[in-house]
Design an enzyme around this catalytic site. Structure first.
Site, short mmCIF file in Angstrom:
data_model
loop_
_atom_site.label_atom_id
_atom_site.label_comp_id
_atom_site.label_asym_id
_atom_site.label_seq_id
_atom_site.Cartn_x
_atom_site.Cartn_y
_atom_site.Cartn_z
CD GLU A 298 -12.62 10.56 -19.04
OE1 GLU A 298 -11.41 10.77 -19.31
OE2 GLU A 298 -13.08 10.71 -17.89
CG PHE B 87 -16.15 20.86 -9.09
CD1 PHE B 87 -14.81 21.20 -9.28
CD2 PHE B 87 -16.48 19.53 -8.90
CE1 PHE B 87 -13.82 20.23 -9.27
CE2 PHE B 87 -15.49 18.55 -8.89
CZ PHE B 87 -14.16 18.90 -9.08
CD GLN B 88 -15.10 17.12 -12.08
OE1 GLN B 88 -16.05 16.37 -11.89
NE2 GLN B 88 -13.84 16.69 -12.11
CE LYS C 126 -25.14 13.45 -8.45
NZ LYS C 126 -24.06 13.70 -7.48
CG MET D 187 3.40 10.38 -42.45
SD MET D 187 3.89 9.62 -44.00
CE MET D 187 2.64 8.35 -44.17
C1 LIG Z 1 -2.71 13.22 -32.32
C2 LIG Z 1 -1.80 13.50 -33.47
N1 LIG Z 1 -0.76 14.34 -33.32
C3 LIG Z 1 0.07 14.59 -34.36
C4 LIG Z 1 -0.13 14.01 -35.58
C5 LIG Z 1 0.79 14.32 -36.75
N2 LIG Z 1 1.49 13.09 -37.18
C6 LIG Z 1 1.09 12.35 -38.23
S1 LIG Z 1 2.00 10.98 -38.45
C7 LIG Z 1 2.99 11.37 -37.15
C8 LIG Z 1 4.12 10.48 -36.75
C9 LIG Z 1 3.70 9.17 -36.22
O1 LIG Z 1 4.81 8.51 -35.68
P1 LIG Z 1 4.74 7.00 -35.30
O2 LIG Z 1 3.55 6.73 -34.47
O3 LIG Z 1 6.05 6.60 -34.71
O4 LIG Z 1 4.47 6.29 -36.70
P2 LIG Z 1 5.45 6.07 -37.93
O5 LIG Z 1 5.18 7.15 -38.90
O6 LIG Z 1 6.84 6.09 -37.41
O7 LIG Z 1 5.05 4.74 -38.48
C10 LIG Z 1 2.59 12.57 -36.56
C11 LIG Z 1 3.27 13.22 -35.43
C12 LIG Z 1 -1.25 13.15 -35.69
N3 LIG Z 1 -1.56 12.56 -36.85
N4 LIG Z 1 -2.03 12.90 -34.63
#
Ligand SMILES: Cc1ncc(C[n+]2csc(CCOP(=O)(O)OP(=O)(O)O)c2C)c(N)n1
Ligand SMILES: [Mg+2]
Lengths: 586, 180
Positions: free
Chosen positions: A53, A115-116, A165, A483
């Site tokens: 979803e 349920f659900q 529903k 990042m």
């Molecule tokens: C759902 C979610 N969980 C955690 C984060 C925190 N976060 C921001 S950037 C990042 C790393 C992303 O890694 P990658 O997809 O390998 O991208 P890169 O920075 O290596 O280009 C994380 C964990 C987020 N933005 N979204």
């Protein structure tokens, strides 16, 4: 003769038809069976069956953002409904118009922990623009139409309708959209003429002006982007765009200074900081843009155009606030500019551009091309070139690759750039690309991602294959949550806590397992060929581009610092970077 | 609207009147907005005021800097079931009223003293036993605070307050239901 009656499920479908909906992204379940049965019996509505979803939600977002139409998702109760929460929040933060239909247990069971059962209107009250629980089928048609109105008008956003529903099975009359306008919700579209005149006079007096525009311009429609570009040409003012605004002015426009904010260009941020007049158009002074609030553009008189009155004076106090649709207000502004025979202060502007040119001369986006490993910047520049002349839409996930994409892909047109800005949702890019491709079957749709983000909604590759949606995924594979690793390197003494996954799938084999094409690229010299192959292939593709894992995104303003406090490249530092503020991540 | 303010950082109290559709969840939406964005609620009252039109009126007393008060009004205005938001503090002179019920327990002198003070405040005894009274008092917040303060040493054991309702003086109306 009594008016004809329809089942709730039929009413939902009729309303979708009357609202001009031709595609829904969804996933069935027990309580939505009556709806799915109706979907089976008709052929105006295309149902795209996603694998999750959350995927349906982001696909609906991509569809909406690339078309300007309302995106529609349909999910079941309980877990189906709770899986939409991230997508709803994402759409809320980025002002994406969505209608999300959730199934609910029969009205008689609501509140019984059936349920659900999930109290989805309670759960999503804070992450929807509005939501409805329809308890009586007689209200259904009105609520459906109202939801579309609310999602698309004013500041756009997600609206959820919870459908028990029994309501889907009960009978009632249908009413047309024209007879179902909301009683209370009447957003202001036209800007106040006096305020606009005041703004125009300030513009004519400005010596160091800057136009700072954002996603509101895109939301207002292509006309607003056109008007903004015209305004820039007419005034000769420099313009900078937010992450969400990219494409509102073509990247190739000589007056475009690049993106602003935390990873914005040197010239944009310096121009913001040094400006004496700022016209903010459909942007919201987000903390990733302003940095330290008390030293944000300290000398600038500020004018803010926004359709959402609550955006004005929220973070930054402005001198003139204009509530209205960006397109309508810009149109009026151009008119008044002409009527007042306003001319910009040419001499001052010339000096201002001279300043800007010295900032530009720092070439903040240049990068070292040497080294054994591929540079992400180069991978993206090559991608841009490979797509030259094609109608290409880009989506991204979240992380370094997202910022590099914003910096190096040079978006030329509105609605052609889809990224999760406000919420920063890893896992957005791939399903969003699906949605874009559904809406634009003939165009090239590329999702730039990295090895971690892509794994958050990888399952949607199967959806792409099933529907023959030839989305192209380019992984800037750095083997890290790049990042986060960057912040650890800069602010946490290079202690790389839990930012490297030791196991990743073989993305080439993975693509093949889904029935798609996988291409691994390790050398810069192989890139061109790989892109050619990717674009020639009639189906989904994953390019696994192995890039230098140590590469960082620059320029960078550490969180909470002013705009003139930028780290321009490796070795460059800002004092006091390691304070509490800095730990808020993108 | 949208100017800079004098004494921007002063915390001020504002009474805000909000006309809303009387539908499930509307109060949760308003309260959720305050808690989600960290705004204060000093008092909040709500009741249906026009059953035919299905309208309820909410009166909120809140506090914050001028910028926050502006934000609160703007955030309230953009809720879908909200018809009208009025800043009654900025609108000019107004009447503000609260009702409180106080239970005072005691015998002898204290009981006499409680009755005497109630009289001064025009509070009514609406229930009495040999050793207790329930007083009803109507007035603005300060008056109620003063009364409750005086009753405290006289055996006050229970208080219930409605919160503030407010209405502007003069002809301007938030509801406008009787206008034609
Ligand atoms: C759902 C979610 N969980 C955690 C984060 C925190 N976060 C921001 S950037 C990042 C790393 C992303 O890694 P990658 O997809 O390998 O991208 P890169 O920075 O290596 O280009 C994380 C964990 C987020 N933005 N979204
Ligand atoms: Mg990575």
């Amino acid at each position: 003769m009594p008016k004809e009656e329809f089942s709730g499920a039929e009413i939902v479908l009729k309303a979708l038809k009357d609202q001009g909906v031709d595609t829904v992204f969804g996933y069935p379940g027990g309580v939505t069976l009556p709806l799915y049965d109706e979907i089976y019996k008709q052929n105006f509505l295309r149902h795209i069956l996603t694998r999750h979803e959350q995927g349906a939600m982001h696909a609906a977002e991509g569809y909406a953002r690339s078309t300007g139409k309302v995106g529609v998702a349909l999910v079941t109760s309980g877990p189906g409904a709770t899986n939409t929460v991230t997508g709803l929040t994402d759409a809320m933060m980025d002002s994406i118009p969505l209608v999300c239909l959730t199934g609910q247990v029969p009205t008689g069971l609501i509140g019984n922990d059936a349920f659900q059962e999930a109290d989805i209107t309670g759960i999503t009250r804070a992450c929807t623009k509005h939501n409805y629980l329809v308890k009586d089928v007689a209200d259904l048609a009105r609520v459906m139409h109202e939801a579309f109105f609310v999602a698309a008008n004013g500041r756009p956003g997600p609206v959820l309708i919870d459908l028990p529903k029994d309501v889907l099975m009960d009978q009632a009359q249908y009413i047309e959209p024209a007879k179902a306008k909301p009683r209370s919700y009447k957003p202001q579209v036209k800007g106040d003429a006096k305020a606009i005149e005041k703004a125009v006079k300030m513009m004519a007096k400005a010596k160091r002006p800057i136009i700072y525009a954002g996603g509101g311009v895109i939301n207002s429609g292509p006309k607003a982007s056109k008007l903004l570009t015209e305004l820039v040409a007419k005034t000769g003012f420099p313009v900078t765009l937010t992450l969400m605004g990219l494409g509102a002015v073509p990247a190739s426009d000589p007056r475009f200074l690049g993106m602003l904010g935390m990873h914005g260009t040197y010239e944009s941020n310096m121009a913001m900081h040094g400006s004496d007049f700022m016209l903010c158009v459909g942007a919201r002074f987000d903390d990733r843009v302003t940095g330290a609030l008390d030293s944000f553009a300290p000398q600038a008189k500020k004018v803010h155009i926004d359709i959402d009155p609550s955006s004005i004076n929220k973070n930054i106090l402005v001198d003139v606030g204009i509530v209205g649709d960006v397109g309508a207000v810009l149109g009026e502004m151009m008119k008044q500019w002409k009527a007042l025979k306003a001319v910009p202060d040419g001499k001052a502007l010339k000096n201002w551009w001279a300043d800007i040119d010295t900032w530009r001369a720092r070439k903040c986006l240049s990068y070292k091309k040497s080294g054994k490993m591929m540079r992400p910047q180069f991978v993206l520049e090559q991608l841009r070139e490979a797509c030259q002349g094609k109608d290409v839409f880009f989506t991204t996930d979240v992380g370094q690759h997202q910022m590099w994409s914003a910096q190096y892909l040079n978006i030329e047109k509105p609605n052609h750039w889809m990224t999760s800005g406000g919420l920063g949702t890893m896992g957005y890019g791939m399903p969003a690309a699906l949605g874009v491709q559904v809406a634009h079957p003939k165009s090239v749709v590329v999702c730039v991602s990295s090895e971690c983000s892509i794994q958050m909604n990888l399952q949607e590759f199967a959806t792409a294959v099933q529907y023959g949606l030839p989305v192209k995924v380019v992984l800037l594979n750095n083997g890290f949550m790049g990042m986060v690793r960057q912040w650890q390197e800069l602010f946490y003494g290079e202690r790389y806590s839990e930012t490297r996954m030791e196991v990743h799938p073989d993305f080439v084999k993975l693509a093949e397992a889904f029935g798609a094409l996988g291409i691994k690229v390790e050398k810069s010299t192989e890139l061109k060929k790989a892109y050619e192959k990717m674009l020639a292939y009639d189906g989904p593709v994953i390019i696994d581009a192995r890039i230098d894992p140590t590469e960082n995104v620059f320029p960078m303003i550490p969180a909470g610092h002013p705009h003139n406090d930028m780290i321009l490249g490796p070795g460059d530092t800002v004092e006091t970077a390691n304070d509490e503020e800095d730990v808020v991540l993108a | 609207m949208f100017g800079t303010y004098a004494n921007e950082d002063d915390i001020r109290f504002h009474t805000i009147g909000v006309l809303v559709d009387n539908e499930p969840g509307v109060l949760a939406r308003v309260i959720g907005l305050f808690s989600g964005r960290g705004y204060n609620i000093k008092s909040l009252t709500v009741a249906e005021v026009n059953p035919e039109e299905n309208l309820s009126r909410i009166t909120i007393v809140t506090s914050g800097t001028a910028q926050i008060i502006e934000q609160i009004k703007a955030q309230l205005s953009r809720l879908v079931p909200v018809h009208n938001v009025r800043d009654m503090t900025l609108d000019g002179p107004r009447v503000e009223r609260e009702v409180a019920l106080l239970k005072v327990k005691g015998r002898g002198n204290k009981r006499v003293e409680a009755l005497r003070i109630a009289d001064i405040f025009r509070a009514r005894a609406v229930d009495s036993t040999n050793e207790s009274f329930v007083f009803e008092i109507v007035g603005n917040t300060e008056k109620l605070n003063a009364f409750i303060g005086l009753m405290a040493p006289l055996g006050l054991v229970d208080v219930a307050r409605t919160g503030v309702v407010a209405m502007g003086r003069g002809v301007e109306a938030l509801l406008g239901m009787m206008s034609d």
